[in-house]
Design an enzyme around this catalytic site. Sequence first.
Site, PDB file in Angstrom:
ATOM      1  N   ASN A 168      -7.065  -4.408  -4.829  1.00 22.17           N
ATOM      2  CA  ASN A 168      -7.035  -3.038  -5.660  1.00 22.17           C
ATOM      3  C   ASN A 168      -6.050  -3.442  -6.735  1.00 22.17           C
ATOM      4  O   ASN A 168      -5.069  -3.391  -6.474  1.00 22.17           O
ATOM      5  CB  ASN A 168      -6.654  -2.028  -4.470  1.00 22.17           C
TER       6      ASN A 168
ATOM      7  N   LYS B 177      -5.650  -1.416  -8.929  1.00 22.93           N
ATOM      8  CA  LYS B 177      -4.880   0.034  -9.547  1.00 22.93           C
ATOM      9  C   LYS B 177      -5.073   0.110 -11.064  1.00 22.93           C
ATOM     10  O   LYS B 177      -5.927  -0.646 -11.664  1.00 22.93           O
ATOM     11  CB  LYS B 177      -3.620   0.253  -8.977  1.00 22.93           C
TER      12      LYS B 177
ATOM     13  N   HIS C 188      -8.809   6.905  -1.972  1.00 29.67           N
ATOM     14  CA  HIS C 188      -7.468   6.149  -1.873  1.00 29.67           C
ATOM     15  C   HIS C 188      -6.213   7.309  -1.872  1.00 29.67           C
ATOM     16  O   HIS C 188      -6.252   8.298  -2.333  1.00 29.67           O
ATOM     17  CB  HIS C 188      -7.068   5.258  -2.902  1.00 29.67           C
TER      18      HIS C 188
ATOM     19  N   GLU D 296      -3.427   7.345  -3.375  1.00 29.61           N
ATOM     20  CA  GLU D 296      -3.112   7.833  -4.639  1.00 29.61           C
ATOM     21  C   GLU D 296      -3.847   8.816  -5.439  1.00 29.61           C
ATOM     22  O   GLU D 296      -3.573   9.757  -6.096  1.00 29.61           O
ATOM     23  CB  GLU D 296      -2.932   6.441  -5.815  1.00 29.61           C
TER      24      GLU D 296
ATOM     25  N   GLU E 206      -4.677   2.841   5.374  1.00 33.94           N
ATOM     26  CA  GLU E 206      -3.483   2.491   4.500  1.00 33.94           C
ATOM     27  C   GLU E 206      -2.660   3.850   4.770  1.00 33.94           C
ATOM     28  O   GLU E 206      -2.697   4.750   4.130  1.00 33.94           O
ATOM     29  CB  GLU E 206      -4.045   2.578   3.053  1.00 33.94           C
TER      30      GLU E 206
ATOM     31  N   GLY F 132       2.738   0.017  -1.460  1.00 32.73           N
ATOM     32  CA  GLY F 132       3.705  -0.382  -2.716  1.00 32.73           C
ATOM     33  C   GLY F 132       5.261  -0.173  -2.420  1.00 32.73           C
ATOM     34  O   GLY F 132       6.013  -0.160  -3.171  1.00 32.73           O
TER      35      GLY F 132
ATOM     36  N   SER G  18       1.232  -2.954   1.651  1.00 30.42           N
ATOM     37  CA  SER G  18       2.249  -3.981   1.228  1.00 30.42           C
ATOM     38  C   SER G  18       1.695  -5.267   2.155  1.00 30.42           C
ATOM     39  O   SER G  18       2.490  -6.066   2.648  1.00 30.42           O
ATOM     40  CB  SER G  18       3.658  -3.605   1.952  1.00 30.42           C
TER      41      SER G  18
HETATM   42  P1  PGA Z   1      -0.055  -2.507  -1.964  1.00 26.82           P
HETATM   43  O1  PGA Z   1      -1.303  -1.365  -2.050  1.00 26.82           O
HETATM   44  O2  PGA Z   1      -0.678  -3.513  -1.242  1.00 26.82           O
HETATM   45  O3  PGA Z   1       0.638  -2.744  -3.193  1.00 26.82           O
HETATM   46  O4  PGA Z   1       0.934  -1.708  -0.879  1.00 26.82           O
HETATM   47  C1  PGA Z   1      -2.322  -1.264  -1.320  1.00 26.82           C
HETATM   48  C2  PGA Z   1      -3.458  -0.076  -1.843  1.00 26.82           C
HETATM   49  O5  PGA Z   1      -2.943   0.964  -2.201  1.00 26.82           O
HETATM   50  O6  PGA Z   1      -4.441  -0.599  -1.685  1.00 26.82           O
END
Ligand code: PGA
Length: 258
Positions: A9, A11, A98, A100, A174, A180, A220
């Site tokens: 992803n 983003k 997601h 976010e 997640e 992140g 992560s």
């Molecule tokens: P990350 O993000 O691997 O940077 O923690 C995962 C995601 O939000 O899909």
Amino acid sequence: MAKRIVAGNWKMNLGPRDGRRFIERLEVPDDGRDGVDILLFPPSLTFTEVARALEAAEIPALRLGLQNVFHEDSGAFTGEISAAMAAEAGADYALVGHSERRHLFGETDEETRLKVEAALRHGLVPMLCVGETLDERRAGRVEDVVLRQLDAVVEADPVRKALLDGQAFAVAYEPVWAIGTGETATPSDASRAHGVLRSRIRERFGDETASRVPLLYGGSVKPENASELLGAAEVDGVLVGGASLDPGSFADIVRAAG
Ligand code: PGA
């Protein structure tokens, strides 16, 4: 669950030029033996450039999706992109719900459900994201939260029908506190949450559907922890944010799944 899935992803990273370069530099084992499906979710504006670069790259195991779609097919919705358009542009998947989208943009369970329905209507595989915040985890509510987010979608008639008809569907667990942040759920945290999700799917739709719907872990994931997470019970794949931005580290994660 036959094939592992490694999904990236991006983003709001990698514009069209960098997206093309990523594909040109991506070296993944793709001999049809390893049984790994690779997915990328580029920004919408980068999507077509990546799709074009892929035609030359010949990585048949790699499929594309959008990070978000709107639930209406067309109309006066400035700034939105529909599932119909995503399908026309060659997307196979749509990421929906997601964290976010939920936490930064205030998307509700109800909006998430409408988006999943739109994705299914246009033949896209919805990848429904669920996960608890740190406060919810501390309050011992992991199970409540992920099941509420799952049920809000799969209890809707069109989604139930699609699942019973065998349409493809994926779920990504997640935990918000692991996204992140460099904090990763332990393999047993991931297995536990996935087990809860799998049991609910089995309860509602039976064994066949429960074993067919892949459950991905995200938060992560890096080359250093990917094999351990991919080896955990009930984990069928990983959804990778930060570490999917570099073709080298993304390819390492793909290899860890092979
Ligand atoms: P990350 O993000 O691997 O940077 O923690 C995962 C995601 O939000 O899909």
